[in-house]
Scaffold this motif. Structure first.
Motif, mmCIF file in Angstrom:
data_model
loop_
_atom_site.group_PDB
_atom_site.id
_atom_site.type_symbol
_atom_site.label_atom_id
_atom_site.label_comp_id
_atom_site.label_asym_id
_atom_site.label_seq_id
_atom_site.Cartn_x
_atom_site.Cartn_y
_atom_site.Cartn_z
ATOM 1 N N GLU A 25 -1.418 19.231 62.240
ATOM 2 C CA GLU A 25 -1.081 18.436 61.056
ATOM 3 C C GLU A 25 -2.262 17.539 60.659
ATOM 4 O OE1 GLU A 25 1.513 17.273 57.919
ATOM 5 O OE2 GLU A 25 1.676 18.915 59.345
ATOM 6 N N ARG A 26 -2.936 16.951 61.651
ATOM 7 C CA ARG A 26 -4.114 16.115 61.345
ATOM 8 C C ARG A 26 -5.199 16.942 60.666
ATOM 9 N NH1 ARG A 26 -2.921 14.108 66.453
ATOM 10 N NH2 ARG A 26 -4.621 15.261 67.432
ATOM 11 N N ARG A 27 -5.440 18.137 61.179
ATOM 12 C CA ARG A 27 -6.457 19.012 60.561
ATOM 13 C C ARG A 27 -6.039 19.423 59.155
ATOM 14 N NH1 ARG A 27 -7.469 20.513 65.867
ATOM 15 N NH2 ARG A 27 -5.775 22.005 65.991
ATOM 16 N N LYS A 28 -4.784 19.810 58.994
ATOM 17 C CA LYS A 28 -4.277 20.251 57.693
ATOM 18 C C LYS A 28 -4.408 19.145 56.642
ATOM 19 C CE LYS A 28 0.123 20.785 55.976
ATOM 20 N NZ LYS A 28 1.526 20.902 56.216
ATOM 21 N N GLU A 29 -4.066 17.936 57.026
ATOM 22 C CA GLU A 29 -4.076 16.804 56.092
ATOM 23 C C GLU A 29 -5.432 16.089 56.028
ATOM 24 O OE1 GLU A 29 -1.574 15.750 54.080
ATOM 25 O OE2 GLU A 29 -0.273 17.382 54.759
ATOM 26 N N SER A 30 -6.331 16.408 56.950
ATOM 27 C CA SER A 30 -7.624 15.699 57.069
ATOM 28 C C SER A 30 -7.398 14.200 57.229
ATOM 29 C CB SER A 30 -8.528 15.964 55.863
ATOM 30 O OG SER A 30 -8.864 17.322 55.797
ATOM 31 N N LEU A 31 -6.412 13.861 58.049
ATOM 32 C CA LEU A 31 -6.065 12.461 58.299
ATOM 33 C C LEU A 31 -5.922 12.242 59.794
ATOM 34 C CD1 LEU A 31 -3.284 11.973 55.599
ATOM 35 C CD2 LEU A 31 -5.642 11.124 55.490
ATOM 36 N N VAL A 102 -3.652 4.814 58.728
ATOM 37 C CA VAL A 102 -3.853 6.238 58.492
ATOM 38 C C VAL A 102 -5.162 6.343 57.719
ATOM 39 C CG1 VAL A 102 -2.984 8.304 57.334
ATOM 40 C CG2 VAL A 102 -1.393 6.765 58.512
ATOM 41 N N CYS A 103 -6.086 7.110 58.289
ATOM 42 C CA CYS A 103 -7.434 7.193 57.732
ATOM 43 C C CYS A 103 -7.853 8.643 57.545
ATOM 44 C CB CYS A 103 -8.439 6.537 58.675
ATOM 45 S SG CYS A 103 -8.159 4.792 58.924
ATOM 46 N N GLN A 104 -8.859 8.799 56.691
ATOM 47 C CA GLN A 104 -9.470 10.109 56.488
ATOM 48 C C GLN A 104 -10.889 10.041 57.043
ATOM 49 O OE1 GLN A 104 -9.627 11.339 52.413
ATOM 50 N NE2 GLN A 104 -10.199 13.415 52.938
#
Length: 172
Positions: A25-31, A102-104
């Motif tokens: 999910e982190r990779r998918k959202e880039s977050l 929550v960061c990018q």
């Protein structure tokens, strides 16, 4: 700017944070999730793009709010207050300091680097445990390493445990 208060764990923002615990999910959202005073401070200092910051007034002192939360809000980051039960749901691990973002994060490639002659660089291969990677990042930061190259990564660089173990050095 008024701060919205979240009192339900069913809030869509809270559900999204819970999903971000998963690497896919982190990779998918880039977050990623950044939790802790020092970690958030390091991310902010290194100009990481903040999407939102969540805080629990009962866990965050007025001094900490002044030093960390206020500059984030003044820079335009959306701040959402949670009650203690909701914050407990989103907190990653058991060391809650009452603030989570929550960061990018950005990943630099070799092309992005402009190293000085005789720069100190470190090359890693196959580090599996997030805590170990975080400790290496923290050590590299303290030793003045200019670049860390991770070959054949076995763990997500922006895993919240890497961020926590690095004390935010992952952003520098």
């Amino acid at each position: 700017m008024p701060v919205e208060r979240i009192t339900s764990a069913q809030n869509p923002f809270i559900k999204k944070i819970v999903r971000l615990r998963d690497a896919d999910e982190r990779r998918k959202e880039s977050l990623t999730i950044v939790e802790g005073l020092r970690e958030i401070s390091m991310a902010f200092k290194n100009k990481v793009l903040f999407k939102r910051v969540y805080f629990c007034r009962e866990q965050l002192s007025k001094e900490q709010a002044k030093d960390i939360l206020d500059p984030l809000i003044q820079s335009g980051v959306e701040a959402l207050e949670t009650d203690p039960k909701v914050f407990e749901k989103i907190a990653f691990g058991n060391r809650s300091e009452g603030i989570l973002a929550v960061c990018q994060p950005s990943v630099k490639t070799f092309k992005d680097l402009s190293l000085r002659p005789k720069s100190l660089c470190v090359v890693l291969e196959g580090v599996e445990k997030p805590g170990n990677l975080g400790a290496i990042l923290r050590t590299c930061d303290a030793a003045g390493v200019e670049a860390l190259f991770i070959c054949d990564p076995k763990t997500d660089v922006f895993n919240p445990n890497v961020i926590r173990a690095s004390l935010g050095a992952v952003f520098s």
